[in-house]
Scaffold this motif. Structure first.
Motif, PDB file in Angstrom:
ATOM      1  N   LEU A   1      -2.728   5.272   2.894  1.00 54.22           N
ATOM      2  CA  LEU A   1      -2.443   4.002   3.531  1.00 54.22           C
ATOM      3  C   LEU A   1      -3.506   3.571   4.519  1.00 54.22           C
ATOM      4  O   LEU A   1      -3.833   2.394   4.612  1.00 54.22           O
TER       5      LEU A   1
ATOM      6  N   PHE B   1       0.441   9.676  -4.281  1.00 58.76           N
ATOM      7  CA  PHE B   1       0.409  11.085  -4.671  1.00 58.76           C
ATOM      8  C   PHE B   1       1.352  11.944  -3.835  1.00 58.76           C
ATOM      9  O   PHE B   1       1.646  11.631  -2.692  1.00 58.76           O
TER      10      PHE B   1
ATOM     11  N   SER C   1       0.855  -1.180   0.000  1.00 57.34           N
ATOM     12  CA  SER C   1       0.000   0.000   0.000  1.00 57.34           C
ATOM     13  C   SER C   1       0.889   1.228   0.000  1.00 57.34           C
ATOM     14  O   SER C   1       1.459   1.593   1.006  1.00 57.34           O
ATOM     15  N   ARG C   2       1.026   1.823  -1.140  1.00 58.96           N
ATOM     16  CA  ARG C   2       1.908   2.989  -1.225  1.00 58.96           C
ATOM     17  C   ARG C   2       1.067   4.250  -1.311  1.00 58.96           C
ATOM     18  O   ARG C   2      -0.071   4.225  -1.771  1.00 58.96           O
ATOM     19  N   ASN C   3       1.663   5.347  -0.874  1.00 62.72           N
ATOM     20  CA  ASN C   3       1.072   6.635  -1.172  1.00 62.72           C
ATOM     21  C   ASN C   3       1.355   6.920  -2.637  1.00 62.72           C
ATOM     22  O   ASN C   3       2.514   6.946  -3.055  1.00 62.72           O
TER      23      ASN C   3
END
Lengths: 609, 341
Positions: free
Chosen positions: B141, B6, B2-4
């Motif tokens: 996240l 933006f 789960s990446r950011n």
């Protein structure tokens, strides 16, 4: 050009869920589900770890050759049903505990895969100990090796002896449930007040404080170790067949009373029990290794299974010289089964060649197989939240952090790909100065929030390990224990009546934070090949202090999975007394950070291990 | 993981993290995201100078253009490029954005860029986003609902006035009343609030909230004089006027429009008026999508997520390709409404 053979391996629904991706026999990625879900030892279907593996390989589901599950649910059910039949009414409780898992998700693995990946892929099953054996041999540096796997239980097997050569391996002998060295060790773990699957390491760490006065009792009553290394347990003393616990009242009577309650004071009895079961375990492992050596004639040994995480036993095995070389899979527990299963299918079913390895080096890539953060992602997070940070070059990072460590600062270090396996190896680590007499206590109480009798592990430059420890071998995965060199020790003695805390806080060497009460240390050797950033840092610390050793412990608090993301790292940094946080090429100082809004009860998030 | 996805942008509000490679779990089986150094989800390095032998199309839109739910190569922009060998398509799609942010992305990032065609693909529903100073989003996240501040335009004597720039950093609490709430009407505001809370507390009730949302669907297209349309019209008209190449306007209908659950005539009328007024070619993909949807019911969108599937993107690409090809051949000299069936 033929299509690549791309295999996704899964371990799940038992202990530590994980996923691994292997392409043409080369490991692309591997990670445990707990790191993403933030649930320690998460046993659920590893949806996040799968997602990460496909991300790392930039692989679409329909590009997967196959998905492989690390054990055989049908065989496991067979074992449970037969055990129930054998135990009669008394086994009902065990059955009721096991049935939902067995008849539920484990029987629907293909459906779970299809639901998660939106594709109907071939789903294969291996056997549990085949997966362990494959995880031990295929990533090892050896073209030919004996293989020993030991854990609690898979389907039926609890221990296997095998042989690997080229891209093939064979299981040649096994020991079946209920006779299990892993379950024996776990029984003592539970009885001494620790948790199964996480407390075994604590029990091993407790052993040096005790005397093996119960070793004879154990040999006489609990386990019969035969000359060929095989063994049988006396099931009259255990509850895992027909009771609800690991041990029963007869077991308690053997050791003079009821089990220790979790979190209560540790007494001399527990220390002596720890020393005793450790000694017997080492004897059993040594006997099996001897038999395996005779049987295979191999110069090298590979190990996996939960018992292979017993680095004290591993260290003694190495020191015995029985095998020229020993390699232990760093994800030796069930999480490693995901990798083993994937490799087994790649090599055995698709005849993929083993990955190329430089002479003397393994194929595990330092076990840095998890996700990494880009500087751009970190910058985005810091900028969005207005957290002050200093961007540095790689060289500046090493020198600034080394200087901070030399001043006694504690560092959160989040650099490079995350480790696969239970140990932090310098990618998601808390670091400090091992020369400090206060470091162990400070790290334990103010950062890890635990009162531990265990010292931290030293990370030492490979080319200087022999100057500081009685060892001159690779131990990149912190799976070998070696004594601190005699000239560095501070001689001492302690009486059995002393309080554990008083003993722990007494310096034992010139690097007290990493020296156990018996002068042993869980050594991690570091070189510049797999982890240059870490090697550079230790070299900078050495240049500054003359000490090529640093303290390394996992980047988490008690009960929390090791940090994975930038958010996890920052949150852990701010919740504890760490002084400096390193996120790739950003360095953050605690005293420059704004007040951190957090729940007062954040420690309740994590169940104590 | 789960990446950011933006990073903060003081003018546009946000853009993708430059160079990001990620995978997003999704009901369709998950999708791969690759971003370029400019912070857009594209496999191309965006260059100002023309690429020899290539005609360049810049595509702007929201998550439907960015390709939420499908991997880069399966989006309609990439499929257009694959079908037109002499063409390169730069995808500037920005999930959850309004037309205002899409226009600002054009101004900020494509101002000095060479291009041969602008393909503007506002989602019909975007009209409401232009009225907001913050967007309800699922935070990277944690997945929790949060309000993310955004830039917006006000109209002053018919001219656009940019507000909320630099865009405030951080999230606003979801319960914060939005400054523009009165502009969108109390019934719709209540409906939206109810939907947000229901989605947050009971994710399984998404179907119900979609039904509820239908009650709140844009009334802004019903008349050329609504504030929402005036704003959208002005943004698009100014954008088209600033364009240094032909423009195709291809509004993307909602699946409620495609399924025939709500009337499409109002929005079609407004975009036709805009096309006549500005000279931009209008490509109306609604009838074509309806026809494909009738042939393969349910295949164009995900069961829960409202974004186009791989088949949905293929359908949009198929409808747009002839018009893009014609435009690149100089066939837009006499702009008129083009029905893409």
């Amino acid at each position: 050009m033929s299509e690549p053979v791309t295999i996704l391996g899964l371990s799940a629904l038992y202990h530590d869920s994980a996923a691994a991706l292997v392409r043409d026999g080369q490991i692309v990625a591997a990670a445990q589900e707990e790191r993403f879900s933030r649930v320690k030892h998460d046993r659920r279907f590893p949806v996040n770890a799968i997602n990460y593996c496909l991300e790392a390989g930039m692989v679409e589901p329909d590009e997967l050759t196959a998905v492989v599950f690390y054990d055989d649910p049908v065989l496991t059910t067979d074992r449970i049903v037969r055990t129930l039949a054998h135990s009669g009414d008394k086994g009902l409780a065990q059955w009721l505990k096991s049935a939902p898992g067995l008849l539920g998700a484990k029987m629907r693995v293909p459906q779970l895969v299809a639901a998660e990946l939106g594709a109907n892929l071939p789903v294969l099953f291996t056997e549990h100990h085949q997966s362990h054996a494959a995880s031990a041999f295929f990533p090892s540096p050896f073209d030919d090796a004996a293989i020993l796997t030991i854990d609690g239980v898979g389907e039926w097997a609890t221990t296997t002896l095998g042989h690997g050569s080229g891209n093939q391996l064979q299981i040649e002998q096994d020991i079946h449930f209920p006779h299990s060295l892993g379950l024996l060790y776990s029984a003592f773990t539970v009885f001494t007040g620790f948790k199964v699957n996480s407390g075994e390491y604590k029990l091993m760490g407790l052993a040096p404080y005790g005397q093996p006065i119960y070793a004879g009792v154990i040999r006489d009553n609990l386990i019969d170790i035969r000359p060929d290394g095989s063994f049988r347990l006396n099931l009259d003393y255990f509850g895992y067949l027909d009771g609800e616990g690991m041990t029963n009242e007869r077991f308690a009577a053997l050791f003079g009373g009821p089990p220790r309650q979790a979190e209560s004071r540790i007494t001399q009895r527990e220390m002596d029990m720890a020393a005793s079961i450790q000694q017997v375990t080492e004897e059993a492992v040594m006997a099996m290794a001897r038999h395996l050596k005779t049987r295979t004639g191999a110069a090298n040994l590979c190990m996996a299974g939960g018992v292979a995480l017993n680095c004290v036993a591993n260290g003694k095995l190495l020191a015995s010289g029985l095998f020229d070389n020993i390699w232990v899979q760093p994800a030796a527990g069930d999480a490693g089964g995901a990798l083993g299963a994937a490799l087994l299918v790649a090599h055995h079913r698709h005849d993929a060649p083993r990955a190329a390895a430089a002479p003397g080096r393994d194929r595990q890539q330092g076990s840095y197989l998890g996700p990494e953060l880009s500087n751009e992602e970190i910058a985005a997070y810091l900028d969005f939240n207005d957290y002050p940070a200093h961007r540095v070059t790689d060289d500046e990072r090493a020198s600034r952090v080394a200087a901070a460590m030399a001043e006694g600062k504690v560092i959160g270090w989040c650099v490079g790909r995350m480790e696969y396996g239970p140990r932090a190896l310098g990618a998601r680590s808390i670091l400090g100065d091992p020369r400090s007499a206060q470091m162990q206590s400070a790290m334990n109480l103010k950062i890890k929030f635990r009162e531990s009798f265990r010292p931290f592990a030293p990370a030492v430059l490979r080319d200087k390990v022999a100057d500081w420890f009685e060892m001159d071998a690779d131990s990149p995965y912190m799976l070998m224990v070696a004594p601190v060199r005699p000239e560095l020790r501070i001689e001492q003695s302690f009486s059995t009546a002393e309080d554990l805390r008083a003993i722990v806080n007494r310096p034992r060497s010139t690097i007290p934070a990493v020296t156990h009460v018996d002068y042993s240390a869980r050594v991690q050797t570091v070189d510049g090949v797999d982890k240059p950033d870490y090697s550079d840092l230790i070299a900078a610390f050495d240049a500054l202090t003359g000490c090529p050793v640093i303290v390394n412990t996992s980047f988490n608090v008690r009960g929390e999975p090791i940090v994975c993301t930038v958010q996890d790292a920052y949150r852990c940094f701010m919740r504890t007394d760490m002084d400096v946080l390193v996120l790739e090429n950003f360095v953050l100082f605690k005293d420059e950070q704004p007040a951190f809004a957090d729940s007062q009860n954040w420690r309740d998030e994590f169940e104590l291990d | 993981m789960s990446r950011n996805l933006f990073q903060y942008d003081p003018v546009i509000g946000y853009r993708f993290v430059p160079g990001l490679k990620g995978r997003v779990r999704h009901e369709g089986g998950g999708y791969l995201v690759r971003c370029n150094n400019a912070g857009f989800r594209s496999d191309h390095v965006f260059r100002d100078a023309p690429t020899p032998g290539k005609r360049r199309v810049l595509v702007f839109g929201d998550s439907n253009t960015a390709g939420d739910g499908v991997s880069n190569g399966k989006r309609f922009s990439d499929l257009i490029e694959a079908q037109l060998p002499d063409c390169e398509v730069y995808n500037f799609g920005l999930p959850s954005s309004g037309t205002d942010q899409q226009y600002l992305a054009f101004r900020e990032c494509a101002g000095a860029m060479h291009y041969d065609l602008l393909l503007l693909c506002p989602m019909v529903d975007n009209i409401r986003r232009n009225l907001q100073d913050a967007r309800l989003i699922h935070s990277g996240l944690s997945g929790e609902l949060a309000l993310l501040p955004k830039p917006y335009f006000d109209l002053a004597q018919g001219a656009l006035v940019l507000r909320n720039v630099p865009v405030p950093k951080g999230h606003l609490p979801v319960d914060n009343a939005q400054a523009d709430e009165p502009q969108i009407g109390s019934v719709r505001a209540l409906a939206r609030q109810a939907m947000s809370h229901a989605n947050a507390r009971f994710p399984g009730l998404r179907g119900w909230t979609q039904w509820l949302r239908r009650l709140a669907l844009p009334a802004e297209y019903n008349s050329p004089n609504t504030l929402g349309w005036q704003l959208m019209r002005t943004i698009l008209a100014q954008w088209i006027a600033e364009a240094r190449a032909p423009v195709i306007l291809a509004p993307i209908p909602t699946f409620e429009h495609i399924d025939g659950n709500i009337r499409a005539a109002p929005y079609r009328a407004r975009f036709a008026e805009l096309s006549r007024e500005t000279g931009a070619a209008l490509v109306d993909v609604l009838d074509g999508l309806r026809a494909q949807n009738a042939t393969r019911p349910g295949s164009l969108r995900f069961p829960t997520d409202e974004h186009p599937t791989v088949a949905g993107h293929a359908a949009i690409a198929e409808l747009l390709v002839p018009h893009v090809a014609r435009a690149l051949e100089g066939g837009l000299s006499n702009p008129m409404q083009m029905s893409a069936e």
